[in-house]
Write a protein that holds these residues in place. Structure first.
Motif, PDB file in Angstrom:
ATOM      1  N   LEU A 141      -8.278  -7.057  -3.953  1.00  0.00           N
ATOM      2  CA  LEU A 141      -7.977  -5.632  -3.953  1.00  0.00           C
ATOM      3  C   LEU A 141      -6.656  -5.363  -4.672  1.00  0.00           C
ATOM      4  O   LEU A 141      -6.528  -4.411  -5.464  1.00  0.00           O
ATOM      5  CB  LEU A 141      -7.915  -5.109  -2.523  1.00  0.00           C
ATOM      6  CG  LEU A 141      -7.602  -3.622  -2.357  1.00  0.00           C
ATOM      7  CD1 LEU A 141      -8.690  -2.778  -2.991  1.00  0.00           C
ATOM      8  CD2 LEU A 141      -7.460  -3.278  -0.876  1.00  0.00           C
ATOM      9  N   HIS A 150       0.830  -1.202   0.000  1.00  0.00           N
ATOM     10  CA  HIS A 150       0.000   0.000   0.000  1.00  0.00           C
ATOM     11  C   HIS A 150       0.870   1.259   0.000  1.00  0.00           C
ATOM     12  O   HIS A 150       0.573   2.238  -0.689  1.00  0.00           O
ATOM     13  CB  HIS A 150      -0.940   0.001   1.206  1.00  0.00           C
ATOM     14  CG  HIS A 150      -2.145  -0.869   1.037  1.00  0.00           C
ATOM     15  ND1 HIS A 150      -3.191  -0.557   0.197  1.00  0.00           N
ATOM     16  CD2 HIS A 150      -2.461  -2.059   1.583  1.00  0.00           C
ATOM     17  CE1 HIS A 150      -4.101  -1.507   0.240  1.00  0.00           C
ATOM     18  NE2 HIS A 150      -3.687  -2.437   1.070  1.00  0.00           N
ATOM     19  N   LEU A 204      -7.253  -2.933   7.797  1.00  0.00           N
ATOM     20  CA  LEU A 204      -6.729  -3.003   6.435  1.00  0.00           C
ATOM     21  C   LEU A 204      -5.629  -4.036   6.284  1.00  0.00           C
ATOM     22  O   LEU A 204      -5.516  -4.693   5.261  1.00  0.00           O
ATOM     23  CB  LEU A 204      -6.212  -1.621   6.019  1.00  0.00           C
ATOM     24  CG  LEU A 204      -5.772  -1.474   4.564  1.00  0.00           C
ATOM     25  CD1 LEU A 204      -6.902  -1.834   3.616  1.00  0.00           C
ATOM     26  CD2 LEU A 204      -5.306  -0.060   4.301  1.00  0.00           C
ATOM     27  N   ARG A 254     -13.598   3.796  -1.495  1.00  0.00           N
ATOM     28  CA  ARG A 254     -14.489   2.760  -0.935  1.00  0.00           C
ATOM     29  C   ARG A 254     -13.721   1.845   0.013  1.00  0.00           C
ATOM     30  O   ARG A 254     -14.233   1.449   1.062  1.00  0.00           O
ATOM     31  CB  ARG A 254     -15.125   1.943  -2.060  1.00  0.00           C
ATOM     32  CG  ARG A 254     -16.151   2.704  -2.893  1.00  0.00           C
ATOM     33  CD  ARG A 254     -16.946   1.745  -3.780  1.00  0.00           C
ATOM     34  NE  ARG A 254     -16.091   1.020  -4.698  1.00  0.00           N
ATOM     35  CZ  ARG A 254     -15.783   1.452  -5.918  1.00  0.00           C
ATOM     36  NH1 ARG A 254     -16.244   2.613  -6.350  1.00  0.00           N
ATOM     37  NH2 ARG A 254     -15.012   0.727  -6.712  1.00  0.00           N
ATOM     38  N   MET A 255     -12.491   1.508  -0.370  1.00  0.00           N
ATOM     39  CA  MET A 255     -11.683   0.631   0.462  1.00  0.00           C
ATOM     40  C   MET A 255     -11.444   1.266   1.829  1.00  0.00           C
ATOM     41  O   MET A 255     -11.577   0.612   2.870  1.00  0.00           O
ATOM     42  CB  MET A 255     -10.345   0.369  -0.218  1.00  0.00           C
ATOM     43  CG  MET A 255      -9.358  -0.440   0.630  1.00  0.00           C
ATOM     44  SD  MET A 255      -7.662  -0.357  -0.044  1.00  0.00           S
ATOM     45  CE  MET A 255      -7.227   1.334   0.388  1.00  0.00           C
ATOM     46  N   ASN A 260      -5.290  -8.964   0.944  1.00  0.00           N
ATOM     47  CA  ASN A 260      -6.520  -8.882   0.163  1.00  0.00           C
ATOM     48  C   ASN A 260      -6.136  -8.992  -1.309  1.00  0.00           C
ATOM     49  O   ASN A 260      -5.851  -8.000  -1.972  1.00  0.00           O
ATOM     50  CB  ASN A 260      -7.238  -7.564   0.450  1.00  0.00           C
ATOM     51  CG  ASN A 260      -8.616  -7.496  -0.201  1.00  0.00           C
ATOM     52  OD1 ASN A 260      -8.863  -8.120  -1.231  1.00  0.00           O
ATOM     53  ND2 ASN A 260      -9.508  -6.730   0.399  1.00  0.00           N
ATOM     54  N   MET A 291     -12.270   3.549  -6.136  1.00  0.00           N
ATOM     55  CA  MET A 291     -12.058   2.245  -5.506  1.00  0.00           C
ATOM     56  C   MET A 291     -11.319   2.412  -4.185  1.00  0.00           C
ATOM     57  O   MET A 291     -11.681   1.804  -3.163  1.00  0.00           O
ATOM     58  CB  MET A 291     -11.259   1.332  -6.430  1.00  0.00           C
ATOM     59  CG  MET A 291     -10.999  -0.059  -5.854  1.00  0.00           C
ATOM     60  SD  MET A 291      -9.560  -0.885  -6.585  1.00  0.00           S
ATOM     61  CE  MET A 291      -8.211   0.022  -5.818  1.00  0.00           C
ATOM     62  N   ALA A 292     -10.258   3.238  -4.196  1.00  0.00           N
ATOM     63  CA  ALA A 292      -9.474   3.456  -2.978  1.00  0.00           C
ATOM     64  C   ALA A 292     -10.328   4.107  -1.896  1.00  0.00           C
ATOM     65  O   ALA A 292     -10.220   3.773  -0.711  1.00  0.00           O
ATOM     66  CB  ALA A 292      -8.265   4.336  -3.298  1.00  0.00           C
ATOM     67  N   TYR A 307      -5.266   2.125   9.766  1.00  0.00           N
ATOM     68  CA  TYR A 307      -6.245   1.279   9.108  1.00  0.00           C
ATOM     69  C   TYR A 307      -6.666   0.205  10.110  1.00  0.00           C
ATOM     70  O   TYR A 307      -5.901  -0.693  10.420  1.00  0.00           O
ATOM     71  CB  TYR A 307      -5.652   0.632   7.860  1.00  0.00           C
ATOM     72  CG  TYR A 307      -5.011   1.622   6.921  1.00  0.00           C
ATOM     73  CD1 TYR A 307      -5.785   2.294   5.994  1.00  0.00           C
ATOM     74  CD2 TYR A 307      -3.644   1.878   6.976  1.00  0.00           C
ATOM     75  CE1 TYR A 307      -5.212   3.211   5.128  1.00  0.00           C
ATOM     76  CE2 TYR A 307      -3.065   2.789   6.114  1.00  0.00           C
ATOM     77  CZ  TYR A 307      -3.856   3.454   5.187  1.00  0.00           C
ATOM     78  OH  TYR A 307      -3.283   4.359   4.345  1.00  0.00           O
ATOM     79  N   ASP A 356     -14.632   1.121   3.828  1.00  0.00           N
ATOM     80  CA  ASP A 356     -14.924  -0.240   4.273  1.00  0.00           C
ATOM     81  C   ASP A 356     -14.014  -0.673   5.412  1.00  0.00           C
ATOM     82  O   ASP A 356     -14.424  -1.419   6.305  1.00  0.00           O
ATOM     83  CB  ASP A 356     -14.777  -1.225   3.101  1.00  0.00           C
ATOM     84  CG  ASP A 356     -15.852  -1.048   2.046  1.00  0.00           C
ATOM     85  OD1 ASP A 356     -16.858  -0.372   2.344  1.00  0.00           O
ATOM     86  OD2 ASP A 356     -15.666  -1.566   0.928  1.00  0.00           O
ATOM     87  N   GLN A 357     -12.758  -0.196   5.361  1.00  0.00           N
ATOM     88  CA  GLN A 357     -11.796  -0.618   6.372  1.00  0.00           C
ATOM     89  C   GLN A 357     -11.773   0.312   7.579  1.00  0.00           C
ATOM     90  O   GLN A 357     -10.943   0.179   8.468  1.00  0.00           O
ATOM     91  CB  GLN A 357     -10.389  -0.693   5.767  1.00  0.00           C
ATOM     92  CG  GLN A 357     -10.268  -1.632   4.574  1.00  0.00           C
ATOM     93  CD  GLN A 357     -10.599  -3.060   4.937  1.00  0.00           C
ATOM     94  OE1 GLN A 357     -10.501  -3.447   6.086  1.00  0.00           O
ATOM     95  NE2 GLN A 357     -11.002  -3.849   3.947  1.00  0.00           N
TER      96      GLN A 357
END
Length: 252
Positions: A200, A153, A192, A236-237, A197, A233-234, A189, A240-241
């Motif tokens: 991802l 990441h 995360l 949303r990630m 993942n 996308m990032a 995170y 979500d995390q």
């Protein structure tokens, strides 16, 4: 405010006013980082101020990183240049009390990074493309554990900072790099990195591969769309995390 208090306010603000006048003078003369500034006696004569006021003004400019003083042969005061790292550290510390959220950061990333990508399509040379591809080599394979997941990441954020550095727009480059630093250094995170993942990783890497293809092909609209999808996308990630910005002062 009493006369004595008013006089003290004027006395204390005088070095600040002189420091601003010196900065204006540097701009008017077209001086650049590394250029020598006049000596103390010349500054006293030019600005019509006392030695103490001039010295305090110069100390203020040194604290801002705009003046560098060297001792010994060839020493003196010179025009300084605030480094990018220092400027970003100061900005991060400014936002310490502003309750910046992940959503705040991604609102800017979604707006800015697609435009940077579009502006660079067809304009990067082979060496610059190679730099981006070299960063991607750090996450050529899915992470095997949580430690590798975090490292990947961080490398991906480095990809975005590197791309921004290629932009001719200094402000865009600075702020995108600043957001990458915040996300690298100041983000916690909650889940995360609990486990790798692979889905991802696969999606994120595919976005970047498509982006590089669009950059090579000079496809501005394609580069913009790929980067927009990647940023969303990032975002949303992160949501979500349950990512949050950690409060910590950054060393200059």
């Amino acid at each position: 405010m009493s006369n004595a208090e008013q006089a003290e306010t004027v006395r204390r603000s005088r070095p600040v006013r002189v420091a601003e006048a010196i900065k204006d003078w540097v701009v008017e003369k077209g001086l650049m980082p590394g250029d020598r500034l006049p000596g103390e006696a010349e500054l006293i004569a030019h600005f019509g101020m006392s030695k103490g006021t001039i010295r305090e003004a110069m100390r203020l400019l040194q604290a801002q990183g705009l003046v560098v003083t060297k001792t010994g042969p060839g020493g003196g005061s010179f025009v300084g240049e605030v480094s990018t790292d220092r400027a970003r550290a100061l900005l991060a510390n400014y936002f310490y009390f502003r309750n910046v959220s992940i959503d705040d950061i991604y609102q800017l990333r979604v707006a800015l990074e697609p435009e940077v990508a579009a502006s660079l399509a067809g304009r990067l040379d082979a060496g610059q493309i190679a730099q981006l591809e070299a960063i991607m080599a750090d996450y050529a394979q899915p992470a095997a554990n949580a430690e590798e997941e975090r490292a990947q990441h961080v490398a991906s954020l480095r990809f975005h900072a590197c791309l921004a550095e290629f932009s001719e727009n200094a402000m865009l480059s600075f702020f995108i790099g600043f957001m990458a630093r915040i996300l690298t250094d100041l983000t916690v995170y909650k889940r995360l990195y609990a486990q790798p993942n692979e889905a991802l990783w696969k999606q994120g890497r595919a976005h970047q591969l498509h982006l590089i293809a669009a950059l090579k092909a000079g496809d501005s609209e394609g580069a913009r769309e790929v980067m927009r999808d990647h940023m969303q996308m990032a975002r949303r990630m992160m949501e979500d995390q349950e990512a949050v910005v950690m409060k910590r002062f950054i060393a200059e």
